[in-house]
Design an enzyme around this catalytic site. Sequence first.
Site, mmCIF file in Angstrom:
data_model
loop_
_atom_site.group_PDB
_atom_site.id
_atom_site.type_symbol
_atom_site.label_atom_id
_atom_site.label_comp_id
_atom_site.label_asym_id
_atom_site.label_seq_id
_atom_site.Cartn_x
_atom_site.Cartn_y
_atom_site.Cartn_z
ATOM 1 N N TYR A 238 0.777 -1.235 0.000
ATOM 2 C CA TYR A 238 0.000 0.000 0.000
ATOM 3 C C TYR A 238 0.815 1.295 0.000
ATOM 4 C CZ TYR A 238 0.624 -1.069 4.960
ATOM 5 O OH TYR A 238 1.145 -1.428 6.160
ATOM 6 N N CYS A 422 -18.047 -42.145 25.605
ATOM 7 C CA CYS A 422 -17.912 -43.563 25.960
ATOM 8 C C CYS A 422 -17.900 -43.806 27.465
ATOM 9 C CB CYS A 422 -16.660 -44.151 25.313
ATOM 10 S SG CYS A 422 -15.134 -43.592 26.077
HETATM 11 S S1 IVH Z 1 -0.247 3.265 5.653
HETATM 12 C C1 IVH Z 1 2.535 6.394 7.899
HETATM 13 N N1 IVH Z 1 -2.149 1.648 4.933
HETATM 14 O O1 IVH Z 1 -1.201 0.077 10.189
HETATM 15 C C2 IVH Z 1 1.877 5.103 8.097
HETATM 16 N N2 IVH Z 1 -0.994 1.168 6.962
HETATM 17 O O2 IVH Z 1 -0.738 2.144 12.392
HETATM 18 C C3 IVH Z 1 1.737 4.396 6.804
HETATM 19 N N3 IVH Z 1 -1.732 -0.877 8.073
HETATM 20 O O3 IVH Z 1 2.254 -0.028 10.544
HETATM 21 C C4 IVH Z 1 0.915 3.190 6.923
HETATM 22 N N4 IVH Z 1 -3.273 -1.419 6.599
HETATM 23 O O4 IVH Z 1 1.156 -2.031 9.472
HETATM 24 C C5 IVH Z 1 -1.212 1.910 5.863
HETATM 25 N N5 IVH Z 1 -3.849 0.281 4.129
HETATM 26 C C6 IVH Z 1 -2.919 0.552 5.050
HETATM 27 C C7 IVH Z 1 -2.704 -0.276 6.179
HETATM 28 C C8 IVH Z 1 -1.727 0.071 7.114
HETATM 29 C C9 IVH Z 1 -2.663 -1.777 7.726
HETATM 30 C C10 IVH Z 1 -0.904 -0.949 9.301
HETATM 31 C C11 IVH Z 1 0.573 -0.830 9.036
HETATM 32 C C12 IVH Z 1 1.072 0.287 9.893
HETATM 33 C C13 IVH Z 1 -0.043 0.479 10.860
HETATM 34 C C14 IVH Z 1 -0.116 1.936 11.201
#
Ligand code: IVH
Length: 696
Positions: A238, A422
């Site tokens: 992402y 049993c």
């Molecule tokens: S963006 C600046 N997008 O959430 C932070 N994070 O609390 C950029 N996470 O450590 C993260 N889905 O492990 C982002 N669609 C998503 C996400 C995501 C899960 C997790 C990720 C991160 C934590 C942040």
Amino acid sequence: MNPEEQIIDLTNRLNQYNFQYYQNSISEVDDFTFDKLLADLTALENQYPEFRQPDSPTARVGGTISKEFKTVYHRFPMLSLGNTYSEEDLIEFDKRVQKGLNGQTYEYICELKFDGVALSLTYENGVLVQGATRGDGVRGDDITNNIRTIRTVPLRIGAGHKATHTQPESAPAVAALPALFEVRGEGFLPLAEFDRINKEREDIGEPLLANPRNAASGTFKQQDSGAVAKRRLDCYLYSFLSDTDIFQTHEESLVAMNAWGFNVSPTWRKCTDIQEVMAYINEWETKRFDLPLGTDGIVIKVNRYDQQRDLGYTAKSPRWAIAFKYKAMAASTELNGIQYQVGRTGAVTPVALLTPVLLAGTIVKRASLHNANEIERLGVMMHDTVFVEKGGEIIPKITGVDLNRRTDKSQPIVYPTTCPACGTALVRKEGEAHFYCPNEQGCPPQRQARFEHFIQRRAMNIESLGEGKIELLIDRGLVQTPADLYDLKATDLLGIEKVFLVEETGKKRVVSFREKTVENILTAIERSKSQPFANVLFGLGIRYVGNTTAEKLVDYFGSMDAIMNATQEQLLAVPDTGPRIAESVVAWFGDTANQEFVERLRAAGLQFVGEKKVVEQEGDSLTGKTFLYTGTFANFSREELESRIEANGGKLLSGISKKLNYLIVGENAGPSKVEKAKKLNVPMIGEDEFMAMLVV
Ligand code: IVH
């Protein structure tokens, strides 16, 4: 083609097949051909390690074992996100963004918040060179070899990669890739995989993994990448990061990553205002349970990169993004009863029977209570009002008791002291969470589960006997143990029929043995006689002996007789075999009923020998020394040379480096290896010198 060209050609072809298979669900070759090509490549790589490609698909199956992970610094810190739980908070966030951007218009990209482990992947000239965990955000663990086992992570970005799903705009050409870039995302264990692993663990009596997130995190940190490869981890990407600006918006980066072959979840959406964001949140509140992984909220990101820069960061998190967390999906309902289920190993599992309640779009009637300890921990009583929650897992769990609603109706739960099936007195071993029914031979559910274990695909593969058929044969007294299957004749089976009432649906189901069914069953039973010995050993149903352990025992001992006669000490010498397994194997073969069972299987003609692959130790004269060889030898084949090195405590390396102690040089040695060894001052020895090292 010379070996180098062959290696490159096989690497590219296999990568293309993998890509088509895992990203586009297209099989360009059958499994057999694929395995053959992979085996060819592995053999060539072993022979010419210097030509191994950095994106070799042989990395997918793991095999490297490390003592500890290297610490790596992130080129850009890995931050976390601010959390909100309410609409009001979200509107506040939107106001801050609006203010920060001084009245400019802006858009958001909404994504799901995947519940896994944050990962960072670095690519150099299109090749995956590093995969790391988040760690403390500044530095993490280098888990590259484990990441390479994820089938959807491209090992090389190159031509021929197509988008996995259509997205709004076309991506920049692959050629626009910067020489160095990083992609970030969430590594996870798909729910189906989590369930599969737990079913397997339950099957052999291993403690269950608590939840998919912990399971993913534990798996990513395993030192043995071969073990990691067995658990089919996955990863959604992402974010894209590089020194040069090649995208204007986050949206462009998602489209491009997808087009380059990265696994981008198609669930994201562009929203032009906070109302659209709310609609996205509402839409996914229940839809998210249909996804292949756990999610605990959504992430809202300002789309334009220049606006992200303008908004900037606090000490810990960006001001241009926020996470909206869904409240846990919980409901309260009454506990009406407990069903005690008995598994194959005799373990008793309590299952809560509830007044049906609607939870996240499904009606919940049952919830797992795990074991007696859990009932005690919750302090739950019969007829209490309990809270049920749906997490990432498929089966909802009871998370607590609503004490305010406890009445005189509530009664203490009396854990049974005898087997509900049993009547045998239950036992509980020191340190175990479960009670067990020790009546292994006579307890009906244990017996039935043993049959189901025996006929499964990974054991004897007689699955045509599934779905109630085995039950019927046991019922009619036609089979007592799985060995009886091999005495069955068509006349025993033809015409048997039973009508079952399916509890869940209230519908009737007819199980009947018609001519064609009988023919299929007997053919499958006959064919099962050629199932490999490791499958037979697994099929016996020895506690703690799962597929992998069975394979390791076969590799080490080679035959049923050797395993049957092995002492605990000998068993402990098998790689990854601890006292728990050793004890269980010895106890199982020590039981006379089991011995008779094994002898009947032998008489039926099942495979009792396999290929012995682990060399027995000859000595330790090479302990601590590393070797590589090139050319051919008068006294050894390549395999013999390798096994002699290992049998004497030496270690084979796959390439020439400063870590190599000796290069054994034979006839027609590879000039490039000799050259490199010279350059790095690696001592070179001949066959005679090597043989002299063996006798000390
Ligand atoms: S963006 C600046 N997008 O959430 C932070 N994070 O609390 C950029 N996470 O450590 C993260 N889905 O492990 C982002 N669609 C998503 C996400 C995501 C899960 C997790 C990720 C991160 C934590 C942040």
